[in-house]
Write an enzyme that holds these catalytic residues in place. Structure first.
Site, PDB file in Angstrom:
ATOM      1  N   GLU A 110      45.749 -15.102  -7.825  1.00 50.97           N
ATOM      2  CA  GLU A 110      45.681 -15.478  -9.706  1.00 50.97           C
ATOM      3  C   GLU A 110      45.521 -16.749  -9.909  1.00 50.97           C
ATOM      4  O   GLU A 110      45.020 -17.813 -10.096  1.00 50.97           O
ATOM      5  CB  GLU A 110      46.858 -15.231 -11.018  1.00 50.97           C
ATOM      6  CG  GLU A 110      46.501 -14.017 -11.393  1.00 50.97           C
ATOM      7  CD  GLU A 110      47.203 -13.318 -12.072  1.00 50.97           C
ATOM      8  OE1 GLU A 110      48.257 -13.798 -12.466  1.00 50.97           O
ATOM      9  OE2 GLU A 110      47.033 -12.148 -12.078  1.00 50.97           O
TER      10      GLU A 110
ATOM     11  N   ASP B  37      52.321 -20.609 -14.648  1.00 54.78           N
ATOM     12  CA  ASP B  37      51.718 -19.882 -15.088  1.00 54.78           C
ATOM     13  C   ASP B  37      52.053 -19.746 -16.262  1.00 54.78           C
ATOM     14  O   ASP B  37      53.447 -18.579 -16.013  1.00 54.78           O
ATOM     15  CB  ASP B  37      51.029 -18.745 -14.480  1.00 54.78           C
ATOM     16  CG  ASP B  37      50.014 -17.577 -15.217  1.00 54.78           C
ATOM     17  OD1 ASP B  37      49.970 -18.224 -16.672  1.00 54.78           O
ATOM     18  OD2 ASP B  37      49.370 -17.103 -14.315  1.00 54.78           O
TER      19      ASP B  37
ATOM     20  N   ASP C   2      39.892 -11.493 -14.827  1.00 53.21           N
ATOM     21  CA  ASP C   2      41.304 -11.751 -15.209  1.00 53.21           C
ATOM     22  C   ASP C   2      41.812 -10.259 -15.882  1.00 53.21           C
ATOM     23  O   ASP C   2      41.683 -10.481 -16.995  1.00 53.21           O
ATOM     24  CB  ASP C   2      41.440 -13.556 -15.863  1.00 53.21           C
ATOM     25  CG  ASP C   2      43.062 -13.504 -15.854  1.00 53.21           C
ATOM     26  OD1 ASP C   2      43.924 -12.731 -15.946  1.00 53.21           O
ATOM     27  OD2 ASP C   2      43.520 -14.593 -16.571  1.00 53.21           O
TER      28      ASP C   2
HETATM   29  P1  ADP Z   1      49.345 -12.995 -19.964  1.00 55.99           P
HETATM   30  O1  ADP Z   1      48.182 -13.704 -18.739  1.00 55.99           O
HETATM   31  O2  ADP Z   1      50.555 -12.453 -19.815  1.00 55.99           O
HETATM   32  O3  ADP Z   1      47.919 -12.097 -19.738  1.00 55.99           O
HETATM   33  P2  ADP Z   1      47.895 -15.830 -21.580  1.00 55.99           P
HETATM   34  O4  ADP Z   1      47.769 -16.599 -20.561  1.00 55.99           O
HETATM   35  O5  ADP Z   1      46.612 -14.878 -22.198  1.00 55.99           O
HETATM   36  O6  ADP Z   1      48.219 -14.151 -21.160  1.00 55.99           O
HETATM   37  O7  ADP Z   1      49.205 -15.850 -22.558  1.00 55.99           O
HETATM   38  C1  ADP Z   1      49.034 -14.894 -23.649  1.00 55.99           C
HETATM   39  C2  ADP Z   1      50.209 -15.953 -24.798  1.00 55.99           C
HETATM   40  O8  ADP Z   1      49.689 -17.026 -24.921  1.00 55.99           O
HETATM   41  C3  ADP Z   1      50.577 -15.316 -25.559  1.00 55.99           C
HETATM   42  O9  ADP Z   1      51.867 -15.316 -25.844  1.00 55.99           O
HETATM   43  C4  ADP Z   1      50.132 -16.137 -27.113  1.00 55.99           C
HETATM   44  O10 ADP Z   1      51.080 -16.423 -28.587  1.00 55.99           O
HETATM   45  C5  ADP Z   1      49.642 -17.558 -26.314  1.00 55.99           C
HETATM   46  N1  ADP Z   1      49.007 -18.420 -26.954  1.00 55.99           N
HETATM   47  C6  ADP Z   1      48.053 -18.700 -26.757  1.00 55.99           C
HETATM   48  N2  ADP Z   1      47.523 -19.858 -27.343  1.00 55.99           N
HETATM   49  C7  ADP Z   1      48.862 -20.722 -27.909  1.00 55.99           C
HETATM   50  C8  ADP Z   1      48.625 -21.967 -28.320  1.00 55.99           C
HETATM   51  N3  ADP Z   1      47.387 -22.465 -29.174  1.00 55.99           N
HETATM   52  N4  ADP Z   1      49.944 -22.809 -28.287  1.00 55.99           N
HETATM   53  C9  ADP Z   1      50.886 -21.699 -27.581  1.00 55.99           C
HETATM   54  N5  ADP Z   1      50.673 -20.582 -27.449  1.00 55.99           N
HETATM   55  C10 ADP Z   1      49.292 -19.869 -27.507  1.00 55.99           C
HETATM   56 MG    MG Z   2      47.537 -14.474 -17.131  1.00 57.90          MG
END
Ligand code: ADP
Ligand code: MG
Length: 628
Positions: free
Chosen positions: A193, A215, A31
């Site tokens: 995705e 998402d 990913d």
């Molecule tokens: P992307 O797809 O944009 O690369 P992710 O799906 O990994 O990113 O999401 C990252 C976001 O999720 C960040 O803003 C992070 O702070 C938030 N996040 C991760 N765990 C938690 C949680 N337990 N509660 C709230 N937000 C969270």
């Molecule tokens: Mg993502």
């Protein structure tokens, strides 16, 4: 113009490589996210799981820092440098993939980097001393994940499935594939995705119907509507907001912290501290109803150091609400009512926020699927698909994706003739016949465009080429057959053939901002030359991990048996620890290893005394046993 429509049989999906009995291929799913990236593989139990780093972290921040003398840092150490060195640190490079300079500048406001147009309009980012393309930056992230996976799986990777947003166009997909090539990875397939998320939930297995994939990540929101029927995953509609995500929730807390400290012009270091703290508070509020936090800066007290979930939710309600009209529009585009859905899948770290879950549940009038970790679900689904494509696992059903946008050809008067309509299952091949419109015409221009707009100039231009050598004939007599072939990754090859003479031209569509083969070859050579630097980075990483382990052990020892030492001795141990810690902040693996050995010597007396004590304890224990 005289146009005949002729649809050929879709090309057979190429079967994955043969593999003998018992010879499993070493494959993973990746990913490659805007804020975080992960790699997952199928374990011996047949279930996919994400591969963690030495510290147990599964995700790495999608951040790359370009330091002096060609040094490159990826992931957490790069992210730490983001605030102090924004000019040499690149975050969210996914937003630049397959885009031209103009396009990027039009989409985003002020950027911390200077962009220039490279060859063929491709973007180069000036990052510190480096001049890099988005493809190269992404390749650094992929390389890091590759190392991690190869270490964990014990050998070279033989293939990967990389996920891309459903709305990614040809150029963005091609750029992602190029990045994989530069990282030395063989791409089995690019996978949408939302499709990956659906696969992770096993929705391919006898679950026909409509699913919404919601998402909410770090900086982006995407909603996709998938239709599952007879082995076909079809993206019905997609929508989103490329500037809405967890970062905005963090910002709300940051503003509150700064207001509490009564600071109007904070310096970058303080902002960085507040951001970090805000993210921690936000993430804790997903499982706790109230969080009491340490001050970001002791010099600036905050009267109220608690934040309740209720206050937080009230504060960010409007932000989260912005996703709902987008969901509504996507359903409307597809002509579907919320209650016609079979299920809703939550993806992205920000969907852990309870308010998000409640709003989604309310809008779709059903509880969303949340059994799988929303940060990991895309990588898990990709790993699953890699396993099937490698032939390690029989496909329960053939997964077919669809073209996200229509592919067409420019015809007279800036018009577009669609050859492969959007949502056509891929792989596919379609042909149309055209003819000359002037007497004696000996050449025909083929302009390949992508998009749904009626005018060619409003669609995205993918490629242009000319079919020459058509024998002079009267207008309308020549028969020119143009074939569009889309492979399983959604990439296009176009060919044109004059049927009466057999004159033929074909081109693999290189999107306008893609890399030339020469450029890719250069990068591969570069990558080999930098192999040594990569090796050094890895040694440094290993040394740091070992040092941190030693430091943690020493801290535990001081906690448990600190009473064995007098003040001078305690000071001696702590000094050795501090010296080692300082070395871990530097860039030299040798220096760290040397300090680890030195600390070992300097604290040996302490280890000796602890051993004596535990021996004594054991002996006492045995005596009790003996007499008991
Ligand atoms: P992307 O797809 O944009 O690369 P992710 O799906 O990994 O990113 O999401 C990252 C976001 O999720 C960040 O803003 C992070 O702070 C938030 N996040 C991760 N765990 C938690 C949680 N337990 N509660 C709230 N937000 C969270
Ligand atoms: Mg993502």
């Amino acid at each position: 113009m005289d146009i005949l429509l002729d649809i050929m049989e879709p090309g057979q999906s190429p079967l994955p490589h043969e593999s003998g009995p018992g010879s499993r291929k070493r494959v993973v799913g990746i990913d490659l996210g805007t804020t975080f990236s992960l790699v997952a593989a199928i374990g011996i139990d047949g279930n996919p799981s994400c591969i963690p780093d030495e510290n147990g972290d599964q995700a790495i921040p999608s951040v790359v820092h370009y330091g002096p003398k060609g040094s490159v840092l990826v992931g957490w150490p790069a992210r730490e440098r983001l605030v102090q060195h924004p000019e040499s640190t690149i975050a969210s490079v996914k937003r630049y993939m397959g885009r031209g300079v103009e396009e990027i500048l039009n989409r985003s406001g002020a950027l911390p980097h200077t962009l220039e147009a490279g060859e063929g309009g491709m973007v180069r980012i000036l990052a510190g001393e480096a001049r890099v393309s988005p493809v190269e930056v992404s390749a650094e992230i992929l390389k890091q994940l590759k190392y991690r996976a190869e270490e964990a799986l014990g050998g070279k990777l033989q293939g990967v499935v990389i996920t891309v947003p459903a709305y990614f166009d040809d150029a963005q997909r091609q750029a992602t594939k190029d990045a994989a090539r530069v990282a030395g990875l063989e791409v089995l397939r690019l996978l949408n995705e939302p499709t990956a998320a659906a696969l992770a939930y096993g929705l391919d297995k006898g679950h026909e119907g409509l699913y919404a994939i919601y998402d909410l990540g770090g900086g982006t929101f995407d909603i996709s509507l998938l239709k599952l029927e007879k082995g076909l995953f079809q993206v019905m509609a997609t929508g989103g907001d490329s500037a809405l995500g967890g970062d905005d929730l963090d910002q709300w807390i940051v503003d509150r912290l700064l207001a509490g400290m009564e600071i109007t012009h904070p310096d970058p270091t303080l902002i960085q501290k507040c951001r970090k703290l805000a993210r921690e508070i936000k993430e804790r509020l997903s499982s706790e109803t109230e969080v009491t936090f340490e001050l970001p800066d002791p010099a600036h007290p905050i009267p109220n150091r608690t934040l309740t979930r209720a206050t937080f939710e009230e504060g960010v309600r409007d932000l989260v609400w912005r996703t709902i009209p987008i969901c509504r529009r996507v359903l409307k585009d597809a002509g579907v009512a919320p209650d016609a859905l079979q299920g809703v899948v939550l993806v992205g770290g920000s969907t852990r926020v309870p308010l998000v879950r409640r709003m989604v549940a309310e809008f779709f009038a059903r509880e969303p699927l949340v059994d799988l970790d929303p940060d990991q679900v895309v990588a898990l689904g990709a790993a699953h698909q890699a396993e099937v494509l490698a032939g390690n696992e029989p496909a329960e059903m053939l997964l077919l994706d669809v073209t996200p946008l229509s592919l067409g050809i420019e015809t007279m008067g800036d018009l577009v003739e669609k050859i492969v309509p959007r949502n056509t299952p891929i792989p596919t091949a379609r042909a149309q016949e055209f003819t000359t419109f002037k007497d004696g015409q000996t050449a025909m221009a083929v302009h390949v465009v992508q998009g749904e707009r009626e005018l060619a100039s409003q669609c995205r231009s993918l490629a242009r080429f000319e079919l020459r050598g058509i024998p002079p004939m009267t207008a309308g007599a020549a028969r020119i057959r143009v074939t569009y072939q889309v492979d399983a990754d959604g990439l296009l090859t176009v060919s044109a053939r004059e049927e009466t003479t057999g004159v033929e031209q074909s081109i693999a569509v290189k999107p306008s901002y893609g890399l030339t083969d020469d450029e890719i070859a250069d990068m591969l050579r570069d990558a080999m030359r930098h192999g040594e630097a990569d090796m050094l980075a890895r040694l440094l990483n290993e040394a740091r991990v070992e040092a941190n382990r030693v430091l943690a052990a020493a801290e535990a020892a001081l906690r448990e048996d600190g009473d064995l030492l007098n003040e001078t001795e305690t000071h001696q141990v702590k000094t050795a620890m501090l010296t080692l810690w300082e070395a871990t902040q530097g860039e030299s693996a040798d220096a760290i290893n040397e300090r680890v050995s030195r600390m070992d010597v300097q604290t040996r007396f302490f280890a000796q005394r602890r051993m004596d004590r535990s021996l004594q304890k054991a002996m006492t224990g045995r005596k009790v046993d003996d007499f008991g």
